[in-house]
Design a protein around this motif. Structure first.
Motif, PDB file in Angstrom:
ATOM      1  N   ASN A   1      55.979  -2.595  10.611  1.00  0.00           N
ATOM      2  CA  ASN A   1      54.531  -2.088  10.888  1.00  0.00           C
ATOM      3  C   ASN A   1      54.243  -0.422  10.662  1.00  0.00           C
ATOM      4  N   GLY A   2      53.101  -0.357  10.472  1.00  0.00           N
ATOM      5  CA  GLY A   2      52.876   1.038  10.211  1.00  0.00           C
ATOM      6  C   GLY A   2      52.487   1.533   8.866  1.00  0.00           C
ATOM      7  N   CYS A   3      52.126   3.104   8.750  1.00  0.00           N
ATOM      8  CA  CYS A   3      51.944   3.467   7.564  1.00  0.00           C
ATOM      9  C   CYS A   3      52.389   4.961   7.458  1.00  0.00           C
ATOM     10  N   THR A   4      53.241   5.223   6.412  1.00  0.00           N
ATOM     11  CA  THR A   4      53.860   6.566   6.217  1.00  0.00           C
ATOM     12  C   THR A   4      53.323   6.997   4.914  1.00  0.00           C
ATOM     13  N   LEU A   5      53.549   8.262   4.472  1.00  0.00           N
ATOM     14  CA  LEU A   5      53.455   8.849   3.152  1.00  0.00           C
ATOM     15  C   LEU A   5      53.743   8.134   2.252  1.00  0.00           C
ATOM     16  N   ALA A   6      54.899   7.490   2.118  1.00  0.00           N
ATOM     17  CA  ALA A   6      55.385   6.517   1.009  1.00  0.00           C
ATOM     18  C   ALA A   6      54.790   5.223   0.971  1.00  0.00           C
ATOM     19  N   ASP A   7      53.941   4.723   1.798  1.00  0.00           N
ATOM     20  CA  ASP A   7      53.286   3.596   1.884  1.00  0.00           C
ATOM     21  C   ASP A   7      52.137   3.654   1.049  1.00  0.00           C
ATOM     22  N   PHE A   8      51.736   4.745   0.796  1.00  0.00           N
ATOM     23  CA  PHE A   8      50.289   5.094   0.169  1.00  0.00           C
ATOM     24  C   PHE A   8      50.678   5.052  -1.437  1.00  0.00           C
ATOM     25  N   VAL A   9      51.968   5.097  -1.837  1.00  0.00           N
ATOM     26  CA  VAL A   9      51.939   5.161  -3.363  1.00  0.00           C
ATOM     27  C   VAL A   9      51.655   3.871  -4.095  1.00  0.00           C
ATOM     28  N   MET A  10      52.085   2.734  -3.608  1.00  0.00           N
ATOM     29  CA  MET A  10      51.891   1.463  -4.458  1.00  0.00           C
ATOM     30  C   MET A  10      50.389   1.050  -4.417  1.00  0.00           C
TER      31      MET A  10
END
Length: 498
Positions: A96-105
């Motif tokens: 759970n959560g959102c980091t920089l990499a999680d915005f790419v897709m």
């Protein structure tokens, strides 16, 4: 590559080319050799009128924000993929959560939707449009299997080939292909009921494209019902990792539940195990960095002695059910494209974009912090869709205001150039094909290559830090390098499209 979104403004009106490039493998909207679709009569001329620029503008321009946004997404992808091992806090969130990499897709899928709105603005021949969409979808699936199915081991391992018993069927391009196929077909099949002009009113644009939103709603219902009602039984797997103490051991994960959103017993993983087979899933999921698996969380560390069995299990981050829910990200993007087409002034566009962006962002945050639906990239949860979709809308609005409204284009040129040749940079840089090609010439042993020498001697040894040296190499040796290459290719008029 087809012509991008060219805007030629004249006193009182502006024109936009009908054929917007949509190299949807990473959705291109760059320049090239495409041409406008000509049609006789006043009605055809009317449909080509002022879509993108303020009437008082006299000079030719283009919506460069779309290219810059796409370029930024590619840059972030390279950064987190190649420097994420050094700074894992910017890598994908363990759960759970959102980091920089999680915005790419979701950013990729958002820009896919924006590009579809322009590519399908007019559909003179429905059969030809369906064929074009289908062919491009198959091309993306082919490239996805080739690049991420396991055949290429780039950039460091120079061996090639994949055991078909272990091939990974899913991946980034396969997900983009599914979203593109679904969103584009809805756009094609509703061409006869779409308005050429949208009436005034805050909800008129939603009503004009209600079929697209109905499709997104159906997708959401399917995802939510499946996620919270499907029974997930116990499952087992054999762990494969040469040299590891657990290699060849069989582990059993106890579930027997419904509606769980934890790593072990969720419906998303269960469907992928049933549809693709457990040996065809991603074998190195990020959940091994969770607190349940290691005391080093959120970074990689030694497995806990009491770590549950699922820590070593496979999980597909681009699986079937999560890819179905990701269609909503494409729908949000196509809505932003519709606004750009129909709204005539900068103020109208930015007001609508920012209002919707902040509304989605706040909804995602609310769902997450009330524990109703956590933000989760691996499950592609509804809160994650809202949060990242809102962020995408806000970033696009910021680029549009800075570049297309205020004219601050020069600082973002390298992002534009990368965005115009996004597929090329994705394959050669993000997938490590160019680095593997360079590593093919080594001296004495495969670790003595030009790429490794530059990384070690120009960056790591100079800064006396493996992590910082690796980060600087990715910024200057990869991102800046490919920005320059993309700029040169742009000047030469060379673009790679599917």
């Amino acid at each position: 590559m087809e012509k991008g979104q060219e805007i030629a403004a004249s006193p009182g009106r502006a024109k936009v080319s009908e054929q917007h490039a949509i190299d949807v493998a990473i959705v291109e909207h760059g320049s090239g050799d495409g041409k406008s679709i000509d049609a006789a009569g006043a009605n055809a001329e009317k449909e080509r009128l002022a879509v993108v620029e303020e009437p008082q503008k006299k000079k030719s321009t283009r919506v460069a924000a779309l290219d810059a946004f796409r370029g930024l997404t590619i840059v972030v992808m390279i950064l987190v993929d190649d420097a994420g091992s050094s700074y894992e806090r910017m890598d994908h969130s363990p759960w759970n959560g959102c980091t920089l990499a999680d915005f790419v897709m979701p950013f990729f899928l958002f820009i896919v939707g924006v590009a579809i709105a322009f590519a399908m603005k007019r559909v003179p021949n429905m059969g030809a449009a369906v064929k074009k969409v289908s062919v491009r979808t198959l091309k993306m699936i082919f490239w996805g299997l080739l690049l991420q199915g396991g055949y290429s081991h780039a950039p460091d391992d120079l061996a090639y080939g994949v055991d078909m018993k272990m091939i990974r069927w899913c991946g980034i391009l396969q997900r983009i292909a599914l979203v593109y196929f679904a969103v584009a077909l809805i756009e094609v099949f509703t061409t006869k009921v779409r308005p050429t002009t949208v009436r005034s009113g805050p909800y008129a644009i939603f009503d004009a494209y209600r079929w697209q939103w109905l499709g997104a709603f159906i997708v959401l219902v399917i995802y939510m019902i499946t996620t919270f009602s499907l029974y997930v039984p116990d499952w087992s797997f054999v762990y494969h990792n040469d040299g590891d103490i657990n290699d060849g051991k069989r582990f059993t994960v106890q579930c027997g539940v419904r509606g769980h959103l934890d790593p072990a017993c969720n419906a998303v993983g269960f469907i992928d195990r049933q549809v693709w087979g457990i040996n065809h899933l991603y074998s190195q999921p990020v959940w091994i960095r969770t607190k349940d698996c290691t005391f080093s969380s959120p970074e990689t560390g030694k497995l806990r002695d009491d770590a549950p069995a699922w820590c070593l299990g496979p999980f597909e981050p681009e699986g079937l059910l999560s890819s179905i829910s990701s269609i909503i990200s494409g729908t949000i993007g196509i809505h932003y494209g519709h606004v750009l087409i129909h709204f005539k002034t900068h103020k109208e566009r930015l007001t609508h974009w920012l209002s919707m962006g902040f509304a989605l962002l706040l909804l995602g945050i609310l769902l997450h912090f009330t524990n109703a639906i956590p933000i989760n990239k691996q499950l592609y949860s509804f809160s994650y869709i809202c949060f990242t979709g809102g962020a995408a809308g806000i970033v696009l609005s910021a680029f549009y205001a800075l570049i297309d409204v205020w004219g601050l284009r020069v600082p973002f040129l390298f992002l534009e150039w990368i965005g115009m040749n996004a597929m090329l940079v994705f394959v050669l840089a993000a997938q490590g094909i160019f680095a593997a090609f360079m590593n093919g010439w080594y001296y004495e042993s495969q670790d003595k290559t030009l790429v490794n020498w530059i990384q070690q001697h120009v960056f790591v040894n100079v800064w006396h830090s493996e992590n910082l040296g690796n980060l600087l190499y990715v910024i200057f040796g990869e991102i800046l390098f490919w920005g320059v290459v993309s700029g040169i290719l742009h000047k030469l008029g060379i673009y790679w499209k599917l």
